[in-house]
Design a protein around this motif. Structure first.
Motif, short mmCIF file in Angstrom:
data_model
loop_
_atom_site.label_atom_id
_atom_site.label_comp_id
_atom_site.label_asym_id
_atom_site.label_seq_id
_atom_site.Cartn_x
_atom_site.Cartn_y
_atom_site.Cartn_z
N ASN A 211 2.21 12.41 2.43
CA ASN A 211 2.34 10.88 2.37
C ASN A 211 3.52 10.31 2.36
O ASN A 211 4.40 10.39 1.51
N ASN A 212 3.97 9.95 3.56
CA ASN A 212 5.26 9.20 3.90
C ASN A 212 6.55 9.80 3.37
O ASN A 212 7.41 9.44 2.48
N LEU A 213 6.73 11.16 3.73
CA LEU A 213 7.64 11.78 3.35
C LEU A 213 9.08 11.46 4.12
O LEU A 213 8.94 11.39 5.36
N LEU A 214 10.01 11.31 3.20
CA LEU A 214 11.39 11.10 3.77
C LEU A 214 12.68 11.89 3.27
O LEU A 214 12.88 11.86 2.29
N PHE A 215 12.69 12.98 4.09
CA PHE A 215 14.12 13.93 3.70
C PHE A 215 14.62 14.49 4.90
O PHE A 215 14.16 14.76 5.99
N SER A 216 15.79 15.20 4.38
CA SER A 216 16.65 15.98 5.58
C SER A 216 16.92 17.32 4.82
O SER A 216 16.77 17.44 3.74
N LEU A 217 17.04 18.14 5.71
CA LEU A 217 17.68 19.60 5.34
C LEU A 217 18.93 19.85 6.23
O LEU A 217 18.88 19.50 7.32
N TYR A 218 20.03 20.56 5.67
CA TYR A 218 21.31 20.69 6.21
C TYR A 218 21.60 22.15 6.22
O TYR A 218 20.78 22.81 5.95
N GLU A 219 22.48 22.36 7.19
CA GLU A 219 23.09 23.63 7.68
C GLU A 219 23.40 24.36 6.30
O GLU A 219 24.14 23.65 5.49
N ASN A 220 23.21 25.65 6.27
CA ASN A 220 23.91 26.50 5.11
C ASN A 220 23.20 26.17 3.71
O ASN A 220 23.95 26.88 2.79
N GLU A 221 22.32 25.15 3.52
CA GLU A 221 21.87 24.88 2.23
C GLU A 221 20.77 25.46 1.91
O GLU A 221 19.83 25.91 2.85
N THR A 222 20.52 25.87 0.48
CA THR A 222 19.28 26.41 -0.01
C THR A 222 18.41 25.03 -0.86
O THR A 222 18.95 24.79 -1.78
N PRO B 93 26.90 21.78 2.62
CA PRO B 93 26.03 21.45 3.72
C PRO B 93 26.71 20.33 4.46
O PRO B 93 27.30 19.43 3.97
N PHE B 94 26.52 20.41 5.80
CA PHE B 94 27.26 19.22 6.72
C PHE B 94 26.10 18.76 7.74
O PHE B 94 25.44 17.87 7.32
N ASN B 95 26.08 19.14 8.73
CA ASN B 95 25.24 18.75 9.76
C ASN B 95 23.75 19.05 9.45
O ASN B 95 23.51 19.94 8.84
N ARG B 96 22.90 17.89 9.67
CA ARG B 96 21.51 18.00 9.44
C ARG B 96 20.75 18.90 10.38
O ARG B 96 21.15 18.84 11.66
N ILE B 97 19.89 19.76 10.09
CA ILE B 97 18.98 20.39 10.76
C ILE B 97 17.73 19.80 11.06
O ILE B 97 17.28 19.70 12.29
N LEU B 98 17.24 19.26 10.00
CA LEU B 98 15.90 18.74 10.16
C LEU B 98 15.83 17.37 9.43
O LEU B 98 16.46 17.18 8.39
N ASP B 99 15.18 16.31 10.14
CA ASP B 99 15.04 14.97 9.51
C ASP B 99 13.35 14.78 9.58
O ASP B 99 12.81 14.96 10.47
N VAL B 100 13.02 14.34 8.34
CA VAL B 100 11.49 14.04 8.21
C VAL B 100 11.56 12.83 7.93
O VAL B 100 11.90 12.15 6.81
N ASN B 101 10.79 12.04 8.81
CA ASN B 101 10.91 10.53 8.76
C ASN B 101 9.61 9.93 8.66
O ASN B 101 8.81 9.71 9.55
N ASN B 102 9.33 9.39 7.47
CA ASN B 102 7.92 8.70 7.13
C ASN B 102 6.82 9.67 7.60
O ASN B 102 5.81 9.20 8.16
N PHE B 103 6.91 10.77 7.45
CA PHE B 103 5.86 11.82 7.71
C PHE B 103 4.67 12.03 6.98
O PHE B 103 4.61 12.20 5.83
N SER B 104 3.41 11.85 7.56
CA SER B 104 2.00 12.01 6.94
C SER B 104 1.21 12.97 7.53
O SER B 104 1.56 13.14 8.76
#
Length: 528
Positions: free
Chosen positions: A28-39, A5-16
């Protein structure tokens, strides 16, 4: 070979996110990213907000439910709030566990054309696109078929095809194999893995039972009951270093990381020889279609019986017939040596309990507490006894915080727990369960199995499960397998695992207990 995986598709920034009370958010305050081609595999206890998160990620929530959110979600660096209505849904597709909830049309080609129309694809291009996507999901030639005539696995493939026509970059799958028979489950996972590589898709898979997904999983996100991410990383790290926390949360572990417990902690009693249900030459037709033909079956007091078979084999129909919920014209069903259709319905309901495959089909009140006490009131329980019994059941099934919630507002797992709890306000002679463990986390599945085993052991209650879970079949006293409108196996589960012909015909799999032993044997042979 998996792509990095390389480029980020989705960024979740302190989401509640909250449905009602922002002071007690579901997410509650979710923080993570999802990338191209990854499962990515998203795990968590039932009710932790996994499905809600999926609908937040593609912008449907909070607007669709009048929820409240804070923080931000970015798609390719752009805040999802800035997208036009419907625009993001084409880039982030969702396939739900119940494919029928996504269908709008009667025929397959009309359903797929509807998706293309929403994309404003010229009508001349539609036949080729429909043909191609059906080829991609292994469903060539079904364009003219009616969706309701398809098997569960075929319906799920049509739902997948419909989403693929949107040409998304990220595909979210919310327990997509929960309603599939064991072999269809494996086939669907293999199909997704192939499509992921062919189309360079990123996948986010919400799943209670991760075993079959591990080979294609790059990363695991674990959502806790507090609505926070409690761990994220490679599967091996998640299920070893974070094992104690995940077990406390009640998350299902892949079976390769834990020993099997065949009887779920309760010693199985010996069934009685007394016949409680006797089915004789039963044939059942739905319109002109024969669902069951000349079925013969006896069920004894105190037995724990499992009924298995491929999607569409007639398992739920047989269960409903034995429970007195469907009328029959040909053959006999005897309940305690008396024709089932001659029983008074009120008396029958006291002695027979039934938990539907879709829990919403049995809800008739506006609150959890009213749902639990409805039958008690009809049976003349005092208010004190109603309160005591309902409180015990809510504690047992982790529903205390939802006492005054509307049953239809609960998560899928919570609805299932309520539907089971509502059947346990008294002790019937026989309890029928139609897929009672699907959508449940490890903790509540274990507790349900413990409860039914206790009912069996202490009160001689007969338990009948329709299930696709071969590990549950492995733990029962007797297994019944349906195929081609009739019973093709009726006996001890240990004997079933020796019948390769039955396993293949009914699209079953061996339980993990045996698959694990066979795998160890293969590895041993390779080494030596």
């Amino acid at each position: 070979m998996k792509k990095e995986p390389f480029n980020r598709i989705l960024d979740v920034n302190n989401f509640s996110f909250s449905y009602e009370n922002p002071e007690a958010p579901l997410l509650n305050n979710l923080l993570f990213s999802l990338y191209e081609n990854e499962t990515v595999l998203l795990i968590g206890a039932s009710g932790s907000g996994k499905s809600s998160l999926a609908l937040c990620l593609n912008g449907l929530y909070p607007e669709a439910v009048e929820g409240v959110s804070s923080g931000n979600i970015y798609y390719r660096g752009k805040n999802i709030r800035e997208f036009q209505k419907g625009e993001l849904n084409q880039r982030i597709g969702i396939v739900f566990q119940d494919p029928e909830s996504q269908f709008c049309m009667i025929k397959v080609e009309d359903e797929l054309a509807f998706t293309l129309e929403n994309r404003k694809i010229p009508s001349l291009e539609m036949p080729q696109r429909i043909s191609q996507v059906l080829h991609d999901v292994g469903m060539e030639g079904v364009e003219k078929k009616k969706i309701h005539e398809l098997s569960g696995g075929q319906k799920q493939k049509v739902a997948l095809a419909s989403v693929l026509l949107l040409e998304p970059e990220l595909l979210i799958l919310d327990e997509p194999t929960a309603n599939l028979d064991p072999l269809s489950r494996v086939e669907f996972i293999d199909l997704l893995n192939s499509l992921r590589q062919k189309r360079d898709l990123a996948l986010l898979i919400i799943e209670h039972e991760p075993d079959d997904w591990l080979d294609m999983t790059d990363r695991v996100l674990a959502l806790g009951s507090s609505g926070k991410l409690i761990a994220q990383g490679p599967a091996n790290t998640i299920f070893t270093k974070h094992a104690a926390r995940l077990k406390k949360e009640g998350v299902f572990f892949p079976k390769c990381y834990m020993p099997e417990n065949k009887n779920f902690g309760v010693r199985a009693p010996l069934p009685s020889s007394e016949e409680i249900i006797s089915v004789k030459d039963l044939t059942f037709k739905r319109k002109r279609h024969t669902v069951l033909q000349n079925v013969n079956l006896n069920i004894h007091r105190g037995e724990f019986v499992s009924i298995a078979g491929e999607n569409g084999a007639g398992k739920s129909t047989l269960l409903q017939l034995m429970a007195g919920l469907l009328p029959y014209k040909k053959g006999k069903i005897l309940f305690f040596d008396r024709e089932l259709q001659q029983w008074n319905q009120k008396e029958l309901r006291k002695q027979i309990g039934y938990v539907f495959q879709n829990p919403e089909h049995q809800f008739i009140t506006d609150t959890v507490i009213d749902e639990l006490t409805y039958g008690m009131k009809l049976n003349g329980y005092t208010e004190e006894k109603q309160e005591d019994a309902a409180t015990r059941l809510m504690k047992q099934f982790h529903l205390m915080h939802h006492r005054f919630s509307n049953p239809f507002s609960l998560s899928g797992g919570q609805k299932r727990r309520l539907s089971v709890a509502a059947m346990l306000d008294q002790t019937p002679d026989i309890l029928f369960f139609d897929e009672p463990t699907f959508g449940q986390d490890a903790s509540t599945t274990g507790e349900l199995m413990h409860i039914v085993r206790q009912l069996q052991a202490e009160y001689d209650v007969t338990i009948v499960f329709v299930t696709h879970d071969m590990d549950i079949v492995d733990s029962t006293d007797r297994a019944i397998v349906l195929h081609d409108r009739n019973i093709i196996f009726n006996g001890n589960p240990e004997d079933l695992w020796e019948r390769e012909d039955v396993i293949n015909q009914a699209r079953l799999r061996l339980p993990y207990r045996i698959r694990g032993i066979q795998q160890e044997g293969v590895i041993h042979d390779l080494i030596h």
